[in-house]
Scaffold this active site. Structure first.
Site, PDB file in Angstrom:
ATOM      1  N   ASP A  75      -7.031  -1.506  -4.462  1.00  0.00           N
ATOM      2  CA  ASP A  75      -8.122  -1.202  -3.492  1.00  0.00           C
ATOM      3  C   ASP A  75      -9.083  -0.080  -3.993  1.00  0.00           C
ATOM      4  O   ASP A  75     -10.307  -0.023  -3.962  1.00  0.00           O
ATOM      5  CB  ASP A  75      -7.480  -0.446  -2.201  1.00  0.00           C
ATOM      6  CG  ASP A  75      -6.683  -1.461  -1.646  1.00  0.00           C
ATOM      7  OD1 ASP A  75      -6.954  -2.550  -1.569  1.00  0.00           O
ATOM      8  OD2 ASP A  75      -5.752  -0.963  -0.889  1.00  0.00           O
ATOM      9  N   ASP A 117       0.812  -1.351  -0.242  1.00  0.00           N
ATOM     10  CA  ASP A 117      -0.025   0.106   0.017  1.00  0.00           C
ATOM     11  C   ASP A 117       0.970   1.449   0.085  1.00  0.00           C
ATOM     12  O   ASP A 117       2.167   1.252   0.719  1.00  0.00           O
ATOM     13  CB  ASP A 117      -0.956   0.073   1.116  1.00  0.00           C
ATOM     14  CG  ASP A 117      -1.938  -1.005   1.320  1.00  0.00           C
ATOM     15  OD1 ASP A 117      -2.539  -1.332   0.162  1.00  0.00           O
ATOM     16  OD2 ASP A 117      -2.218  -1.488   2.355  1.00  0.00           O
TER      17      ASP A 117
END
Length: 191
Positions: free
Chosen positions: A143, A129
């Site tokens: 995401d 991330d």
């Protein structure tokens, strides 16, 4: 969903779904590889002031880092999501639904690749991330694709567009998307 001649005449959008999924997967993978090459874990750089930052973190859990001890569960869920969308997608005849499901499939596959192939072990890999917004967990392109896809599912459902390209109102009144009477109405059945 009603199936009629108009539905059968619409082209299937499976190829569109797959192309969108592959594009989402490629962009997600490319951005993750770039971040891994440029940043150290925890390193942060301002992109748009403090509103948007790139910060490399590794997430073994779900959103908000919940369930970090259950990475294998999220891996199995991602496999199921990709498989179900691949199965359902074969019947999609709406371009909007093709794009929507393609985004969701590509996003799920992007994080699945991390969970399967990144350290520390297969089925236990940490998701890369790197996109940080204020008061929000760090996320990635995969995401984003899943969230945009989910928003589109809600919008298309409220709009009344079915995955087969028909409109929900058409199912109720026996008319096709052009407002013409369907086969049963044209023959005067039920009137």
């Amino acid at each position: 969903m009603a199936t009629n001649g108009a539905t059968a005449a619409r082209p299937r959008r499976y190829l569109l779904l797959l192309l969108v999924a592959l594009a989402a997967l490629a962009v997600d993978f490319g951005t993750k590889e770039w971040v891994l090459a440029v940043f150290e874990e925890g390193e942060s750089v301002d992109v748009v002031g403090s509103f948007l930052q790139f910060t490399l973190v590794f997430n073994t859990g779900a959103a908000f880092s919940m369930g970090t001890g259950y990475t294998w569960v999220f891996t199995c869920i991602a496999i199921a999501v990709v498989a179900v969308i691949a199965w359902i997608g074969r019947k999609v005849r709406s371009a909007w639904w093709g794009v929507t499901l393609g985004l969701m499939m590509g996003g799920a596959a992007g994080n699945l690749v991390d969970r399967l192939f990144r350290d520390p072990a297969p089925f236990q890999g940490a998701v890369v991330d790197f996109i940080r917004l204020p008061n929000y967990p760090v996320f990635n392109i995969a995401d984003s694709c899943v969230v945009v896809g989910a928003v589109l599912v809600v919008a298309l459902t409220f709009k009344g567009l079915n995955p087969d390209g028909t409109w929900a109102k058409d199912d109720k009144d026996g008319k096709d998307e052009d407002g013409k009477a369907g086969p049963e109405t044209a023959e005067g059945k039920g009137q």
